[in-house]
Design a protein around this motif. Structure first.
Motif, PDB file in Angstrom:
ATOM      1  N   GLU A  20      35.417 154.859  -1.901  1.00  0.00           N
ATOM      2  CA  GLU A  20      36.394 153.841  -2.176  1.00  0.00           C
ATOM      3  C   GLU A  20      36.302 153.264  -3.452  1.00  0.00           C
ATOM      4  OE1 GLU A  20      34.256 152.157   1.100  1.00  0.00           O
ATOM      5  OE2 GLU A  20      35.477 153.247   2.646  1.00  0.00           O
ATOM      6  N   HIS A  21      35.071 153.168  -3.980  1.00  0.00           N
ATOM      7  CA  HIS A  21      35.071 152.783  -5.608  1.00  0.00           C
ATOM      8  C   HIS A  21      35.930 153.708  -6.338  1.00  0.00           C
ATOM      9  CE1 HIS A  21      31.279 150.295  -5.093  1.00  0.00           C
ATOM     10  NE2 HIS A  21      32.217 149.557  -4.696  1.00  0.00           N
ATOM     11  N   ALA A  22      35.742 155.052  -6.400  1.00  0.00           N
ATOM     12  CA  ALA A  22      36.588 155.914  -6.912  1.00  0.00           C
ATOM     13  C   ALA A  22      37.935 155.907  -7.137  1.00  0.00           C
ATOM     14  CB  ALA A  22      36.052 157.474  -6.513  1.00  0.00           C
ATOM     15  N   LEU A  23      38.471 155.411  -5.610  1.00  0.00           N
ATOM     16  CA  LEU A  23      39.799 155.319  -5.449  1.00  0.00           C
ATOM     17  C   LEU A  23      40.667 154.118  -6.321  1.00  0.00           C
ATOM     18  CD1 LEU A  23      40.338 156.096  -1.522  1.00  0.00           C
ATOM     19  CD2 LEU A  23      41.314 157.207  -3.573  1.00  0.00           C
ATOM     20  N   ALA A  24      39.544 152.865  -6.016  1.00  0.00           N
ATOM     21  CA  ALA A  24      39.919 151.597  -6.608  1.00  0.00           C
ATOM     22  C   ALA A  24      40.072 151.764  -8.249  1.00  0.00           C
ATOM     23  CB  ALA A  24      39.064 150.593  -6.398  1.00  0.00           C
ATOM     24  N   TRP A  25      39.064 152.572  -8.817  1.00  0.00           N
ATOM     25  CA  TRP A  25      39.166 152.486 -10.240  1.00  0.00           C
ATOM     26  C   TRP A  25      39.978 153.584 -10.759  1.00  0.00           C
ATOM     27  CZ3 TRP A  25      37.157 149.222 -13.138  1.00  0.00           C
ATOM     28  CH2 TRP A  25      35.899 148.433 -13.044  1.00  0.00           C
ATOM     29  N   LEU A  26      40.252 154.549  -9.915  1.00  0.00           N
ATOM     30  CA  LEU A  26      41.405 155.351 -10.390  1.00  0.00           C
ATOM     31  C   LEU A  26      42.864 154.723 -10.320  1.00  0.00           C
ATOM     32  CD1 LEU A  26      41.984 158.471 -10.667  1.00  0.00           C
ATOM     33  CD2 LEU A  26      42.491 158.811  -8.389  1.00  0.00           C
ATOM     34  N   VAL A  27      43.167 154.081  -9.410  1.00  0.00           N
ATOM     35  CA  VAL A  27      44.324 153.224  -9.443  1.00  0.00           C
ATOM     36  C   VAL A  27      44.081 151.966 -10.678  1.00  0.00           C
ATOM     37  CG1 VAL A  27      45.547 151.392  -8.397  1.00  0.00           C
ATOM     38  CG2 VAL A  27      44.622 153.208  -6.738  1.00  0.00           C
ATOM     39  N   ALA A  28      43.075 151.479 -10.807  1.00  0.00           N
ATOM     40  CA  ALA A  28      43.109 150.516 -11.947  1.00  0.00           C
ATOM     41  C   ALA A  28      43.224 151.316 -13.407  1.00  0.00           C
ATOM     42  CB  ALA A  28      41.679 149.988 -12.012  1.00  0.00           C
ATOM     43  N   ALA A  29      42.941 152.604 -13.349  1.00  0.00           N
ATOM     44  CA  ALA A  29      43.062 153.236 -14.553  1.00  0.00           C
ATOM     45  C   ALA A  29      44.573 153.391 -14.871  1.00  0.00           C
ATOM     46  CB  ALA A  29      42.492 154.791 -14.433  1.00  0.00           C
ATOM     47  N   VAL A  30      45.447 153.356 -14.131  1.00  0.00           N
ATOM     48  CA  VAL A  30      46.934 153.109 -14.469  1.00  0.00           C
ATOM     49  C   VAL A  30      47.236 152.014 -15.403  1.00  0.00           C
ATOM     50  CG1 VAL A  30      49.154 152.967 -13.349  1.00  0.00           C
ATOM     51  CG2 VAL A  30      47.410 154.376 -12.266  1.00  0.00           C
ATOM     52  N   THR A  31      46.386 151.094 -15.378  1.00  0.00           N
ATOM     53  CA  THR A  31      46.669 149.873 -16.150  1.00  0.00           C
ATOM     54  C   THR A  31      45.681 149.808 -17.223  1.00  0.00           C
ATOM     55  OG1 THR A  31      47.466 148.489 -14.220  1.00  0.00           O
ATOM     56  CG2 THR A  31      46.861 147.267 -16.167  1.00  0.00           C
ATOM     57  N   LEU A  32      44.266 150.539 -16.907  1.00  0.00           N
ATOM     58  CA  LEU A  32      43.477 150.163 -18.040  1.00  0.00           C
ATOM     59  C   LEU A  32      43.560 151.162 -19.286  1.00  0.00           C
ATOM     60  CD1 LEU A  32      40.199 149.763 -15.968  1.00  0.00           C
ATOM     61  CD2 LEU A  32      41.568 147.807 -17.186  1.00  0.00           C
ATOM     62  N   VAL A  33      44.102 152.354 -18.892  1.00  0.00           N
ATOM     63  CA  VAL A  33      44.169 153.481 -19.830  1.00  0.00           C
ATOM     64  C   VAL A  33      45.564 152.900 -21.074  1.00  0.00           C
ATOM     65  CG1 VAL A  33      45.171 155.790 -20.465  1.00  0.00           C
ATOM     66  CG2 VAL A  33      43.422 155.194 -18.459  1.00  0.00           C
ATOM     67  N   PRO A  34      46.503 152.676 -20.775  1.00  0.00           N
ATOM     68  CA  PRO A  34      47.407 152.055 -21.537  1.00  0.00           C
ATOM     69  C   PRO A  34      47.028 150.888 -22.475  1.00  0.00           C
ATOM     70  CG  PRO A  34      48.472 152.397 -19.685  1.00  0.00           C
ATOM     71  CD  PRO A  34      47.173 152.665 -19.003  1.00  0.00           C
ATOM     72  N   LEU A  35      46.337 150.004 -21.762  1.00  0.00           N
ATOM     73  CA  LEU A  35      45.667 148.503 -22.580  1.00  0.00           C
ATOM     74  C   LEU A  35      44.725 149.219 -23.596  1.00  0.00           C
ATOM     75  CD1 LEU A  35      45.510 145.932 -19.576  1.00  0.00           C
ATOM     76  CD2 LEU A  35      47.124 146.298 -21.662  1.00  0.00           C
ATOM     77  N   GLY A  36      43.592 149.948 -22.989  1.00  0.00           N
ATOM     78  CA  GLY A  36      42.725 150.607 -23.923  1.00  0.00           C
ATOM     79  C   GLY A  36      43.068 151.420 -25.165  1.00  0.00           C
ATOM     80  N   VAL A  37      44.174 152.292 -24.829  1.00  0.00           N
ATOM     81  CA  VAL A  37      44.814 152.974 -25.994  1.00  0.00           C
ATOM     82  C   VAL A  37      45.169 152.045 -27.075  1.00  0.00           C
ATOM     83  CG1 VAL A  37      46.589 154.366 -26.403  1.00  0.00           C
ATOM     84  CG2 VAL A  37      45.240 155.124 -24.473  1.00  0.00           C
ATOM     85  N   VAL A  38      45.956 151.026 -26.479  1.00  0.00           N
ATOM     86  CA  VAL A  38      46.617 149.927 -27.427  1.00  0.00           C
ATOM     87  C   VAL A  38      45.735 149.313 -28.201  1.00  0.00           C
ATOM     88  CG1 VAL A  38      48.015 147.952 -27.573  1.00  0.00           C
ATOM     89  CG2 VAL A  38      48.671 149.854 -26.249  1.00  0.00           C
ATOM     90  N   LEU A  39      44.601 148.737 -27.619  1.00  0.00           N
ATOM     91  CA  LEU A  39      43.441 148.197 -28.116  1.00  0.00           C
ATOM     92  C   LEU A  39      42.700 149.098 -29.140  1.00  0.00           C
ATOM     93  CD1 LEU A  39      42.300 145.752 -25.122  1.00  0.00           C
ATOM     94  CD2 LEU A  39      43.279 144.950 -27.292  1.00  0.00           C
ATOM     95  N   ALA A  40      42.588 150.270 -28.899  1.00  0.00           N
ATOM     96  CA  ALA A  40      41.801 151.170 -29.568  1.00  0.00           C
ATOM     97  C   ALA A  40      42.523 151.283 -30.800  1.00  0.00           C
ATOM     98  CB  ALA A  40      41.499 152.487 -28.980  1.00  0.00           C
ATOM     99  N   SER A  41      44.034 150.977 -30.995  1.00  0.00           N
ATOM    100  CA  SER A  41      44.426 151.227 -32.430  1.00  0.00           C
ATOM    101  C   SER A  41      43.686 150.252 -33.462  1.00  0.00           C
ATOM    102  CB  SER A  41      45.900 151.192 -32.268  1.00  0.00           C
ATOM    103  OG  SER A  41      46.100 149.827 -32.013  1.00  0.00           O
TER     104      SER A  41
END
Length: 553
Positions: free
Chosen positions: A24-45
């Motif tokens: 269940e944690h994997a499901l929750a964090w997989l859905v959260a990755a939809v938002t976290l990946v774009p934000l992480g990519v932007v902040l990494a710049s």
């Protein structure tokens, strides 16, 4: 007599299943990755700065962007707070002609996208508009009339669109405070006006902070309004850096600054609320509206009508007039294509986002621990992030993946492959999911909380597994919440402009894109017909929200 007892081969060890919590944690964090990946990519710049890019931005771009953004935030904060609180107070506490109608009608500007109101305001109040033309016909001169194409014009337009956020929350606060709060103030010798400033307003602080924060986040995320007024902010700078300068690095670094501003605003909101608790006196002590004297009541009704007219009635009438004049010219197969693509995108995005929201709500329900709640909190951050930022954050990793897939295809002897993911609807759907997951998650989670543990235990006692419980218990009981979530996402995607504009495949122009193209060329009449369709779609959730608010008032 010896009896041979057959020796069966030992059973293979039962494979250890992963703990359900991990699943269940994997499901929750997989859905959260939809938002976290774009934000992480932007902040990494920020950790990969390009000297020339930063020097150019620091010298020619950032100073004006910061000044414009600061003025915009300050003006919209003051405007929405003053307008929203005053309207909420008079409709919640006083009785005057038309009060019951104004109570819900003052929320109608939420259905009017800010970029639509922007070009209507210019069309109405610009030098060549009907108002100044009338002034010149009557008085001979309209040079004294304030210019709508100014910083004040942008602030006024956004204030008229965003004040309902403060109005709805503040009115709910004043209605739930009950008569006892004002009676307590009166027992201390305070008048109704003094009770407002010293009792009602401080008690409504959490609602006011929440409403102003929502308005400011929408203000920071706005693209269409500032682009129509040619008022440069971070959102327009990101768009110009990407599509004007073709510099994705500069776009991502500007986006990272905007993300930090939004996160700082969210933290300030949380800190402003603090740990204080504000307890209402209960529905049983609800306020009985105080009847105003006739002259004062009509004055208040006139003020409410003026705000409603400026924010919705007059712009909508102008839109309908423009749309009527060009309907015969515009209603063709090309316009039907705009409508069809808008409906397809909105319906597809609603389906994807609702499924993700259901998965996230289900995972949070199964294990109500810190990790799952944190995943849900992070997954819903996207609604506070501008669409231009998410468009950049989604496009960069998908472009990187696309380039590797193209290289692999060429290595396999497929030289004709030029795009695999870029230029497809997948980019748009992922950006929509990151932006609007919060919109679908809230009603889905609220509906999920109505399902009691005893109902699940009864289903389990009948031999139903987890999947059967989900299909036969959860989904039927969640139908209303899921429909509400799908409707809200559908309407939001219909109105959404920057993500659609920046990530759409070639030829996938929608109603919002059509509005942007026509307003960019100053063709207000041509932009009216698609705008009317967008506004009518936006009226559905606003009316439902107003009815629900009045029902619980």
């Amino acid at each position: 007599m010896d009896i041979d007892i057959p020796h069966t081969a030992p059973l293979p060890p039962t494979p250890r299943r992963l703990p359900r919590r991990l699943d269940e944690h994997a499901l929750a964090w997989l859905v959260a990755a939809v938002t976290l990946v774009p934000l992480g990519v932007v902040l990494a710049s920020l950790w990969q700065p390009e000297g020339e890019v930063w020097r150019h931005m620091a010298e020619f771009v950032l100073p004006q962007l910061l000044i414009n953004t600061a003025w915009l935030i300050a003006g919209v904060a003051v405007g929405t707070l003053g307008l929203g609180v005053s309207l909420a107070w008079v409709t919640a506490i006083y009785d005057f002609p038309g009060r019951k109608h104004f109570a819900w009608a003052l929320a109608l500007p939420l259905a009017m996208p800010a970029y639509v109101l922007a070009f209507v305001q210019i069309g109405l109040y610009d030098f060549t508009g009907p108002l100044q033309s009338l002034i010149r016909d009557v008085a001979g001169d309209s040079s004294w009339f304030p210019s709508i194409r100014s910083r004040g014009g942008v602030i006024l337009t956004l204030t008229l669109v965003l004040y309902p956020y403060v109005y709805l929350l503040a009115r709910n606060a004043f209605l739930t405070q009950g008569r006892r709060a004002l009676e307590a103030a009166a027992s201390l010798g305070l008048s109704r006006r003094q009770g407002f400033w010293r009792v009602a307003l401080p008690m409504a602080r959490p609602w006011l902070v929440g409403g102003v924060s929502l308005a400011l986040m929408e203000c920071l995320a706005d693209f269409g309004t500032v682009a129509t007024f040619n008022y440069d902010t971070f959102t327009t700078a990101i768009y110009k850096a990407w599509f004007g300068l073709f510099n994705l690095t500069a776009a991502s670094q500007l986006a990272s600054l905007l993300v930090m501003a939004v996160l700082a605003l969210a933290l300030l909101e949380q800190r402003a609320r603090g740990d204080k608790r504000y307890t209402a006196t209960g529905r049983g002590a609800a306020n009985r509206p105080e009847r105003l004297p006739p002259w004062r009541g009509w004055l208040v009704a006139g003020a409410c009508l003026l705000v409603l007219s400026l924010a919705f009635l007059v712009p909508m009438a102008q839109l309908l007039y423009w749309a009527w004049t060009v309907a015969a010219e515009q209603l063709d197969l090309r316009y039907m294509g705009f409508v069809g693509r808008s409906l397809v995108l909105s319906a597809g995005a609603a389906g994807v986002v609702v499924v993700l929201a259901l998965v996230l709500a289900y995972a949070v329900r199964r294990k109500r621990d810190i990790a799952s709640r944190l995943a849900a909190r992070l997954a819903t951050l996207g609604y506070a992030v501008p669409g231009t930022v998410l468009a950049v954050g989604v496009f960069i990793p998908l472009a990187w993946l696309d380039n590797h897939l193209i290289t692999a295809a060429h290595a396999l002897g497929w030289p004709g492959v030029s795009e695999v993911i870029k230029g497809t609807l997948l980019v748009m759907l992922l950006a929509y999911a990151a932006r609007f997951l919060a919109v679908a998650f809230e009603p889905t989670q609220s509906a999920m909380q109505r399902i009691t543990a005893s109902q699940e235990e009864a289903a389990a006692s009948m031999g139903l597994g987890r999947r059967a419980v989900l299909w036969r218990i959860h989904l039927p009981m969640l139908r209303g919440g899921l429909l509400t979530a799908a409707l809200m996402v559908f309407v939001d995607v219909m109105k959404e402009m920057p993500i659609t504009l920046m990530t759409r495949p070639f030829g996938w122009d929608t109603l919002a894109v059509r509005v942007f193209e026509m307003t960019s060329e100053g063709q207000w009449e041509m932009a009216a017909l698609p705008s009317v369709a967008i506004v009518l779609a936006g009226l559905i959730p606003v009316i439902l929200l107003a009815v629900q608010t009045e029902r619980h008032a």
